[in-house]
Design an enzyme around this catalytic site. Sequence first.
Site, PDB file in Angstrom:
ATOM      1  N   LYS A  75      12.415  11.734   0.870  1.00  0.00           N
ATOM      2  CA  LYS A  75      12.714  12.904   0.186  1.00  0.00           C
ATOM      3  C   LYS A  75      13.513  14.159   1.162  1.00  0.00           C
ATOM      4  CE  LYS A  75      10.840  15.721  -3.740  1.00  0.00           C
ATOM      5  NZ  LYS A  75       9.693  16.070  -4.337  1.00  0.00           N
TER       6      LYS A  75
HETATM    7  O1  G3P Z   1       9.211  17.959  -8.234  1.00  0.00           O
HETATM    8  C1  G3P Z   1       9.239  19.334  -7.857  1.00  0.00           C
HETATM    9  C2  G3P Z   1       8.402  20.031  -8.153  1.00  0.00           C
HETATM   10  O2  G3P Z   1       7.103  19.656  -7.490  1.00  0.00           O
HETATM   11  C3  G3P Z   1       8.620  21.586  -8.058  1.00  0.00           C
HETATM   12  O3  G3P Z   1       7.903  21.939  -9.281  1.00  0.00           O
HETATM   13  O4  G3P Z   1       6.834  23.459 -10.745  1.00  0.00           O
HETATM   14  O5  G3P Z   1       6.940  23.799  -8.399  1.00  0.00           O
HETATM   15  O6  G3P Z   1       8.886  24.079  -9.531  1.00  0.00           O
HETATM   16  P1  G3P Z   1       7.555  23.533  -9.461  1.00  0.00           P
END
Ligand code: G3P
Length: 218
Positions: A87
């Site tokens: 990633k």
């Molecule tokens: O897949 C990306 C994710 O981990 C980010 O999620 O909820 O931190 O915006 P969030």
Amino acid sequence: MKFFIDTANLQEIEEAQALGILDGVTTNPSLMAREGIKGKENIYKHYKAICQIVDDNVSAEVVATDYEGMINEGLELAEIDQKIVVKVPLIEAGIKAIRYLSDKNIRTNATLVFSPGQALLAAKAGATYVSPFIGRLDDISESGVELIRQILAIYSNYDFDTQVLAASIRHTRHIIDCALAGADVATCPLSAIKGLLKHPLTDIGLEKFLADYRKSQA
Ligand code: G3P
């Protein structure tokens, strides 16, 4: 549509895997930190443990931000297990690193994507997956799902192979909206996946079926 789980928590990964619908896992440095995993050696061991639970597609994120650092870290991560997808954040060095890793047949996931232009570059560089963060766009009153639609339209115009991985999914409705838009993958918290199971009429209907069965057996 592939389902990935967005966590580094081994119990949650095991629970989703046991449902029989899981196609992979996405992690990031924040999710690893949330599990208290510290130091490169422990982080790499944790990726290995995740790879032992799921069949494929374990996204492991580089923390270097320069080209040389990204490709060296990407090569190391790819060595952990064949299931690893490297990633890489969508910055200038990241695009170069995706090109390099993709030319070496190492799968990549372009992350922190917030615009159609970034997604176009990820596809040009040969990324296996592109990760638009839909929840974080919704947080600033933009439409995350609209970005998914735009990226899918661009990729379809040019037959790009890069798969659209809807990320930063916060709830069950996001999964449905991404499925309606045609996203190739959704990476979700376990709670959002389990939310798909729920309907009050299912519970009421089951209760009635079982009550009628018990009556018929009395
Ligand atoms: O897949 C990306 C994710 O981990 C980010 O999620 O909820 O931190 O915006 P969030």
